[in-house]
Design a protein around this motif. Structure first.
Motif, short mmCIF file in Angstrom:
data_model
loop_
_atom_site.label_atom_id
_atom_site.label_comp_id
_atom_site.label_asym_id
_atom_site.label_seq_id
_atom_site.Cartn_x
_atom_site.Cartn_y
_atom_site.Cartn_z
N PRO A 69 -7.15 -3.48 -3.79
CA PRO A 69 -8.40 -2.73 -3.66
C PRO A 69 -8.56 -2.19 -2.25
N ALA A 70 -8.97 -0.92 -2.12
CA ALA A 70 -9.05 -0.28 -0.78
C ALA A 70 -10.15 -0.92 0.06
N GLY A 122 -2.30 7.29 -8.76
CA GLY A 122 -2.80 5.98 -8.30
C GLY A 122 -3.07 5.99 -6.80
N TYR A 123 -2.22 6.71 -6.06
CA TYR A 123 -2.45 6.79 -4.61
C TYR A 123 -3.70 7.61 -4.30
N THR A 179 0.82 -1.22 0.00
CA THR A 179 0.00 0.00 0.00
C THR A 179 0.85 1.28 0.00
N ASP A 224 -6.34 7.78 -6.20
CA ASP A 224 -7.46 6.86 -6.46
C ASP A 224 -7.65 5.90 -5.28
N PHE A 225 -6.54 5.43 -4.75
CA PHE A 225 -6.57 4.40 -3.70
C PHE A 225 -7.09 4.95 -2.37
N ARG A 226 -6.59 6.12 -1.97
CA ARG A 226 -6.92 6.64 -0.63
C ARG A 226 -7.88 7.82 -0.62
N ARG A 228 6.01 1.66 -4.03
CA ARG A 228 5.57 1.31 -5.40
C ARG A 228 6.52 1.90 -6.44
N ALA A 286 0.04 -1.92 -8.72
CA ALA A 286 -1.05 -1.09 -8.19
C ALA A 286 -1.41 -1.54 -6.77
N PRO A 287 -1.82 -0.59 -5.92
CA PRO A 287 -2.19 -0.99 -4.56
C PRO A 287 -3.40 -1.93 -4.59
#
Ligand SMILES: N[C@@H](CCC(=O)N[C@@H](CS)C(=O)NCC(=O)O)C(=O)O
Length: 197
Positions: free
Chosen positions: A196-197, A158-159, A8, A161-163, A13, A193-194
């Motif tokens: 799924p959150a 991407g981060y 994460t 989107d993730f958080r 990454r 990619a991290p």
């Protein structure tokens, strides 16, 4: 080579993506810095990830240095251009995108605490820095071969989107959206990619 990382961590990454870009083999050690693991403290007194233990026994802490080291080892197209205008452009972009992470990661850490006046002001500054910088990225020329700056753009978005899915960055940033969609076809990004959150 051993990389202390977490799936994460956006900083980790970046290192994973550079290693994949060059096809470098790295032993991965899952580390949760908030638990102060002894194996991480032994190489990084700051207790942060990523941390890379080189085969020469040197501990490299801080993702920009780790990325440059991995790029120096790799035989693929270089992500850190040689000294000259292209290098300064790439490093400037990389620093901006690291700055998004340097606001987004600690801002998230504040959510665990009551929102007093001081904390709310700090979170507001982080949020403004993030949104201003995404706005600035929309105006950056992202054409040409992948370099460490463009890699940073993909990782930072991407981060978000993730958080920060509740604060979508795509509206108003069509060039960034197209750039990101295109880059995500590259396995160095899709495979790092991290979760799924
Ligand atoms: N400047 C560092 C930042 C690394 C960083 O803050 N990593 C986070 C995980 S995403 C961490 O280890 N946080 C633990 C802490 O700050 O105590 C880098 O680029 O590697």
């Amino acid at each position: 080579m051993k990389l202390h990382y977490s799936p994460t961590s956006p900083y980790a990454r970046k290192a994973l993506a550079v290693a994949k870009h060059h096809g470098l083999a790295i032993e991965l050690v899952a580390s949760n810095p908030s638990q102060n693991p002894a194996h991480l403290l032994a190489v990084n007194p700051l207790c942060k990830i990523p941390s890379l233990e080189t085969d020469d026994g040197v501990a490299l802490n801080d993702s920009p240095i780790i990325c440059e080291y991995l790029d120096h080892l790799g035989q693929g197209p270089k992500l850190f251009p040689a000294p000259g205008p292209a290098r300064w452009r790439a490093l400037a972009l990389a620093a901006l995108t690291d700055g998004i992470l340097d606001a987004a990661v600690p801002r998230r850490g504040q959510q665990a605490f009551p929102m007093d006046e001081g904390r709310s002001a700090m979170v507001g500054r982080f949020q403004s820095a993030m949104s201003r910088t995404v706005d600035a990225l929309e105006g950056v020329d992202l054409s040409g071969p992948l370099d460490i700056g463009k890699l940073g753009v993909v990782v930072a978005l991407g981060y978000l989107d993730f958080r920060y899915a509740q604060e979508p960055w795509r509206p108003g940033h069509p060039k960034l959206e197209a750039f990101y969609a295109e880059q995500m076809k590259n396995p160095i990004f899709s495979e790092t990619a991290p979760p799924p959150a």
